[in-house]
Design a protein around this motif. Structure first.
Motif, PDB file in Angstrom:
ATOM      1  N   LYS A 120     -17.601   8.250 -25.767  1.00  0.00           N
ATOM      2  CA  LYS A 120     -17.344   8.834 -27.089  1.00  0.00           C
ATOM      3  C   LYS A 120     -16.062   9.655 -27.140  1.00  0.00           C
ATOM      4  CE  LYS A 120     -20.181  12.959 -26.272  1.00  0.00           C
ATOM      5  NZ  LYS A 120     -21.299  13.797 -26.778  1.00  0.00           N
ATOM      6  N   ASP A 121     -15.673  10.232 -25.995  1.00  0.00           N
ATOM      7  CA  ASP A 121     -14.447  11.038 -25.952  1.00  0.00           C
ATOM      8  C   ASP A 121     -13.212  10.217 -25.588  1.00  0.00           C
ATOM      9  OD1 ASP A 121     -15.827  13.408 -26.578  1.00  0.00           O
ATOM     10  OD2 ASP A 121     -16.412  13.661 -24.481  1.00  0.00           O
ATOM     11  N   LYS A 122     -13.431   8.925 -25.319  1.00  0.00           N
ATOM     12  CA  LYS A 122     -12.323   8.018 -24.961  1.00  0.00           C
ATOM     13  C   LYS A 122     -11.474   8.557 -23.810  1.00  0.00           C
ATOM     14  CE  LYS A 122     -11.958   5.599 -29.385  1.00  0.00           C
ATOM     15  NZ  LYS A 122     -13.349   5.874 -29.792  1.00  0.00           N
ATOM     16  N   GLN A 123     -12.179   9.005 -22.772  1.00  0.00           N
ATOM     17  CA  GLN A 123     -11.523   9.479 -21.567  1.00  0.00           C
ATOM     18  C   GLN A 123     -12.423   9.190 -20.374  1.00  0.00           C
ATOM     19  OE1 GLN A 123     -11.047  13.705 -22.270  1.00  0.00           O
ATOM     20  NE2 GLN A 123     -13.038  14.177 -21.354  1.00  0.00           N
ATOM     21  N   GLY A 124     -11.866   9.280 -19.173  1.00  0.00           N
ATOM     22  CA  GLY A 124     -12.703   8.991 -18.001  1.00  0.00           C
ATOM     23  C   GLY A 124     -11.966   9.215 -16.696  1.00  0.00           C
ATOM     24  N   TYR A 125     -12.617   8.810 -15.608  1.00  0.00           N
ATOM     25  CA  TYR A 125     -12.107   9.035 -14.261  1.00  0.00           C
ATOM     26  C   TYR A 125     -11.177   7.907 -13.805  1.00  0.00           C
ATOM     27  CZ  TYR A 125     -15.866  12.511 -13.838  1.00  0.00           C
ATOM     28  OH  TYR A 125     -16.701  13.589 -14.018  1.00  0.00           O
ATOM     29  N   ILE A 126     -10.287   8.261 -12.912  1.00  0.00           N
ATOM     30  CA  ILE A 126      -9.498   7.296 -12.156  1.00  0.00           C
ATOM     31  C   ILE A 126     -10.280   6.979 -10.890  1.00  0.00           C
ATOM     32  CG2 ILE A 126      -7.337   6.852 -10.927  1.00  0.00           C
ATOM     33  CD1 ILE A 126      -6.971   7.202 -13.942  1.00  0.00           C
ATOM     34  N   GLY A 127     -10.468   5.706 -10.576  1.00  0.00           N
ATOM     35  CA  GLY A 127     -11.240   5.325  -9.396  1.00  0.00           C
ATOM     36  C   GLY A 127     -10.511   4.303  -8.535  1.00  0.00           C
ATOM     37  N   LEU A 128     -10.759   4.363  -7.234  1.00  0.00           N
ATOM     38  CA  LEU A 128     -10.229   3.383  -6.289  1.00  0.00           C
ATOM     39  C   LEU A 128     -11.404   2.651  -5.657  1.00  0.00           C
ATOM     40  CD1 LEU A 128      -7.480   5.578  -4.561  1.00  0.00           C
ATOM     41  CD2 LEU A 128      -7.234   4.048  -6.534  1.00  0.00           C
ATOM     42  N   GLN A 129     -11.301   1.343  -5.578  1.00  0.00           N
ATOM     43  CA  GLN A 129     -12.432   0.503  -5.195  1.00  0.00           C
ATOM     44  C   GLN A 129     -12.498   0.220  -3.695  1.00  0.00           C
ATOM     45  OE1 GLN A 129     -12.392  -3.675  -6.394  1.00  0.00           O
ATOM     46  NE2 GLN A 129     -14.500  -3.478  -7.101  1.00  0.00           N
ATOM     47  N   ASP A 130     -13.696   0.317  -3.174  1.00  0.00           N
ATOM     48  CA  ASP A 130     -13.997  -0.178  -1.831  1.00  0.00           C
ATOM     49  C   ASP A 130     -14.650  -1.544  -2.007  1.00  0.00           C
ATOM     50  OD1 ASP A 130     -14.932  -0.796   0.666  1.00  0.00           O
ATOM     51  OD2 ASP A 130     -16.287   0.914   0.852  1.00  0.00           O
ATOM     52  N   HIS A 131     -13.932  -2.593  -1.628  1.00  0.00           N
ATOM     53  CA  HIS A 131     -14.474  -3.943  -1.735  1.00  0.00           C
ATOM     54  C   HIS A 131     -14.680  -4.559  -0.355  1.00  0.00           C
ATOM     55  CE1 HIS A 131     -15.158  -7.976  -3.404  1.00  0.00           C
ATOM     56  NE2 HIS A 131     -15.156  -7.434  -4.616  1.00  0.00           N
ATOM     57  N   GLY A 132     -14.728  -3.671   0.663  1.00  0.00           N
ATOM     58  CA  GLY A 132     -15.026  -4.141   2.016  1.00  0.00           C
ATOM     59  C   GLY A 132     -13.825  -4.534   2.841  1.00  0.00           C
ATOM     60  N   ASP A 133     -12.606  -4.307   2.325  1.00  0.00           N
ATOM     61  CA  ASP A 133     -11.381  -4.707   3.026  1.00  0.00           C
ATOM     62  C   ASP A 133     -10.466  -3.503   3.244  1.00  0.00           C
ATOM     63  OD1 ASP A 133     -12.010  -7.554   2.905  1.00  0.00           O
ATOM     64  OD2 ASP A 133     -11.584  -7.367   0.758  1.00  0.00           O
ATOM     65  N   ASP A 134      -9.616  -3.602   4.249  1.00  0.00           N
ATOM     66  CA  ASP A 134      -8.616  -2.566   4.478  1.00  0.00           C
ATOM     67  C   ASP A 134      -7.581  -2.584   3.351  1.00  0.00           C
ATOM     68  OD1 ASP A 134      -9.803  -1.862   6.865  1.00  0.00           O
ATOM     69  OD2 ASP A 134      -8.333  -2.859   8.140  1.00  0.00           O
ATOM     70  N   VAL A 135      -7.446  -1.436   2.681  1.00  0.00           N
ATOM     71  CA  VAL A 135      -6.457  -1.295   1.616  1.00  0.00           C
ATOM     72  C   VAL A 135      -5.915   0.130   1.684  1.00  0.00           C
ATOM     73  CG1 VAL A 135      -5.984  -1.464  -0.862  1.00  0.00           C
ATOM     74  CG2 VAL A 135      -7.686  -2.962   0.162  1.00  0.00           C
ATOM     75  N   TRP A 136      -4.614   0.269   1.426  1.00  0.00           N
ATOM     76  CA  TRP A 136      -3.956   1.572   1.523  1.00  0.00           C
ATOM     77  C   TRP A 136      -3.370   1.972   0.174  1.00  0.00           C
ATOM     78  CZ3 TRP A 136      -3.875  -2.379   4.890  1.00  0.00           C
ATOM     79  CH2 TRP A 136      -4.177  -2.138   6.246  1.00  0.00           C
TER      80      TRP A 136
END
Length: 275
Positions: free
Chosen positions: A250-266
């Motif tokens: 309703k406030d049209k805002q939210g969190y920034i997220g980084l995904q863990d999909h099971g692989d090495d990522v930097w």
């Protein structure tokens, strides 16, 4: 009567005049070169001021209101999605925030992480590097809903090894390749760098308009909460996810997220500017 030859004054004055012109021209050229050198020195100085070190803000970025979300040394401000603490599946390696691959896809590892603040209108900038066959993503406008994974409420900037991961050949027209709005809009042009190289990602969200940029090129543009957005979602695997349809709540805002999909990522140089 003897006549003395007349001295032609013009012939004597002309060489002197030419010397004067040459001298003046050389002086003007010297002054011009000096001005040019000074201008170049000043430009180089400004360029150095605008350059930021790894996981730092430049003087110009500070003036423009950018905020650093990761300092390269600590996980301050980050925590696990739906958790109070930072998960063990993530580490800091060579100045980068790294998700350690479990080899179990979304079913294993430390889980997704989010930054502590919610953002509404913003520009997010970061660099990412993926392992061979790797998969991850950047979520935005995410809500934290009990019992629901982050991707049920948040659009996703896809991170992928386009060459090895099978997701690159799934979906429609490449809409699961790097920088795409995952499973909805393909990134065009597709300009991801090869495995092991750093890519620059940018996400702009402003009053519902969203732009994905990859390595300096805008590759996706769309508009949240419009009829076209609703039609696109209705024709996708997200069609029954009301929180996704109403991304940002309703406030049209939210969190920034980084995904863990099971692989090495930097991830590194994570910074944001509110608009």
């Amino acid at each position: 009567m003897t006549y003395l030859p007349k001295i032609k004054k013009k012939k004597i004055a002309l060489p002197l005049l030419l010397l004067g012109v040459i001298f003046t021209s050389c002086k003007d050229q010297k002054d011009a070169n000096k001005d040019q050198d000074n201008a170049q020195i000043e430009a180089n100085s400004e360029e150095l001021e605008d350059e930021a070190g790894l996981n730092e803000l430049s003087a110009k970025e500070k003036e423009e209101g950018w905020e650093l979300l990761f300092d390269g040394e600590s996980t301050d401000g980050w925590r696990g999605y739906g958790k109070d603490s930072f998960p063990k599946g993530w580490v800091i390696e060579d100045g980068a925030l790294k998700v350690q691959g479990s080899g179990a896809g979304e079913a294993g590892g430390g889980g997704d992480i989010i930054y502590k603040e919610e953002f509404k209108d913003f520009e997010l900038s970061l660099e990412w590097k993926v392992s061979e066959g790797g998969n991850s993503g950047i979520f935005y406008l995410a809500e934290e809903i009990d019992g629901e994974p982050i991707y049920t409420s948040a659009p996703e900037f896809q991170i992928l090894d386009n060459e090895k991961h099978p997701d690159a050949r799934l979906g429609k027209n490449g809409n699961r390749q790097s920088a795409s709005l995952y499973d909805l809009i393909p990134a065009e042009p597709q300009n991801a760098k090869p495995v092991g190289e750093w890519n620059k990602a940018s996400i702009i969200v402003y009053r519902g308009t969203v732009v994905h940029s990859q390595n300096g090129e805008n590759v996706v543009e769309y508009h949240l909460w419009t009829d076209k957005w609703k039609e696109m979602v209705a024709d996708s695997k997200f069609k029954d996810w009301e929180n996704f349809l109403n991304a940002g709540g309703k406030d049209k805002q939210g969190y920034i997220g980084l995904q863990d999909h099971g692989d090495d990522v930097w991830f590194r140089n994570i910074k944001i500017k509110e608009l």
